[in-house]
Design an enzyme around this catalytic site. Sequence first.
Site, PDB file in Angstrom:
ATOM      1  N   ARG A 188       0.809  -1.215   0.000  1.00  0.00           N
ATOM      2  CA  ARG A 188       0.000   0.000   0.000  1.00  0.00           C
ATOM      3  C   ARG A 188       0.842   1.263   0.000  1.00  0.00           C
ATOM      4  NH1 ARG A 188      -5.395  -1.843   0.556  1.00  0.00           N
ATOM      5  NH2 ARG A 188      -6.735  -0.136   1.155  1.00  0.00           N
ATOM      6  N   ARG A 225      -9.774   7.614   2.184  1.00  0.00           N
ATOM      7  CA  ARG A 225      -9.066   6.490   1.560  1.00  0.00           C
ATOM      8  C   ARG A 225      -8.546   6.862   0.171  1.00  0.00           C
ATOM      9  NH1 ARG A 225     -13.324   2.346   1.626  1.00  0.00           N
ATOM     10  NH2 ARG A 225     -11.865   0.911   0.668  1.00  0.00           N
ATOM     11  N   ARG A 279     -21.363  -0.518  -3.056  1.00  0.00           N
ATOM     12  CA  ARG A 279     -20.821  -1.601  -2.239  1.00  0.00           C
ATOM     13  C   ARG A 279     -21.148  -1.393  -0.761  1.00  0.00           C
ATOM     14  NH1 ARG A 279     -14.517  -2.402  -2.599  1.00  0.00           N
ATOM     15  NH2 ARG A 279     -14.471  -0.637  -1.185  1.00  0.00           N
TER      16      ARG A 279
HETATM   17  P1  AMP Z   1      -9.093  -2.745   1.340  1.00  0.00           P
HETATM   18  O1  AMP Z   1     -10.143  -3.784   1.533  1.00  0.00           O
HETATM   19  O2  AMP Z   1      -7.866  -3.274   0.662  1.00  0.00           O
HETATM   20  O3  AMP Z   1      -9.623  -1.491   0.698  1.00  0.00           O
HETATM   21  O4  AMP Z   1      -8.602  -2.308   2.807  1.00  0.00           O
HETATM   22  C1  AMP Z   1      -9.477  -1.751   3.759  1.00  0.00           C
HETATM   23  C2  AMP Z   1      -8.683  -1.038   4.838  1.00  0.00           C
HETATM   24  O5  AMP Z   1      -7.801  -1.957   5.489  1.00  0.00           O
HETATM   25  C3  AMP Z   1      -7.783   0.087   4.354  1.00  0.00           C
HETATM   26  O6  AMP Z   1      -8.481   1.312   4.208  1.00  0.00           O
HETATM   27  C4  AMP Z   1      -6.737   0.144   5.464  1.00  0.00           C
HETATM   28  O7  AMP Z   1      -7.257   0.785   6.613  1.00  0.00           O
HETATM   29  C5  AMP Z   1      -6.553  -1.322   5.809  1.00  0.00           C
HETATM   30  N1  AMP Z   1      -5.492  -1.958   4.996  1.00  0.00           N
HETATM   31  C6  AMP Z   1      -5.644  -2.926   4.041  1.00  0.00           C
HETATM   32  N2  AMP Z   1      -4.477  -3.266   3.500  1.00  0.00           N
HETATM   33  C7  AMP Z   1      -3.548  -2.495   4.110  1.00  0.00           C
HETATM   34  C8  AMP Z   1      -2.140  -2.359   3.970  1.00  0.00           C
HETATM   35  N3  AMP Z   1      -1.444  -3.079   3.072  1.00  0.00           N
HETATM   36  N4  AMP Z   1      -1.502  -1.464   4.780  1.00  0.00           N
HETATM   37  C9  AMP Z   1      -2.175  -0.736   5.680  1.00  0.00           C
HETATM   38  N5  AMP Z   1      -3.502  -0.796   5.854  1.00  0.00           N
HETATM   39  C10 AMP Z   1      -4.196  -1.673   5.079  1.00  0.00           C
END
Ligand code: AMP
Length: 196
Positions: free
Chosen positions: A88, A144, A127
Amino acid sequence: MRIVLLGAPGSGKGTQAGLLLEQLGLTHISTGALLRNAVKAGSELGLRAKAILDRGELVSDRVMLGLIEERLQGDDVAGGFILDGYPRNLAQAASLETLLEKLGKPIDVAIQIDVDSELVIRRIAKRAKEEDRSDDTEKTVRKRMKVYQEQTAPVAGYYAERGLLTRVLGDGNKDEVLQRILSVISVGSSSGLQPD
Ligand code: AMP
């Protein structure tokens, strides 16, 4: 085959990962899903992560590296995997490279799904209703997107410098996007895998 999927929140990464698994028999590793499961289970990690997820911020690199390192030791990743949501930021990309080198499982290709931000906002709103995700409120989504632009977008450059990046357009229906991805990976990879 080992794939990193990149793209803004709502770009269709998760959907495409699901479709690619069926086609290529890979394991899906979604760090967002791992974190949401931890929150649901009420584990120590989940308790600490919930507030961060709800604010749309990133969980610390150290915690994420521990999580991904553990997940990558699983027997189910031996046949290949799709990473969705990790790395990320640039620090995570560098840690991942070191970790995968140590495990002898380097990334074959990074696929960036490009979408315009209006489309993303519409998809996320949809979603939020369907999945009841507490981090899909408008305020969190904005945050985000900002985090994505500032921290995650540069990760594409990291893979481009290593000759591993390929980009596909994320507009159109999910099957059209899938076909674009399949065509770039069957041409651009050395795995010999054919889509059908
Ligand atoms: P996602 O489902 O990938 O959009 O992730 C949802 C949330 O999980 C993100 O907004 C972050 O708060 C956290 N998150 C997911 N992957 C990461 C990562 N690689 N590093 C830090 N936070 C993460």
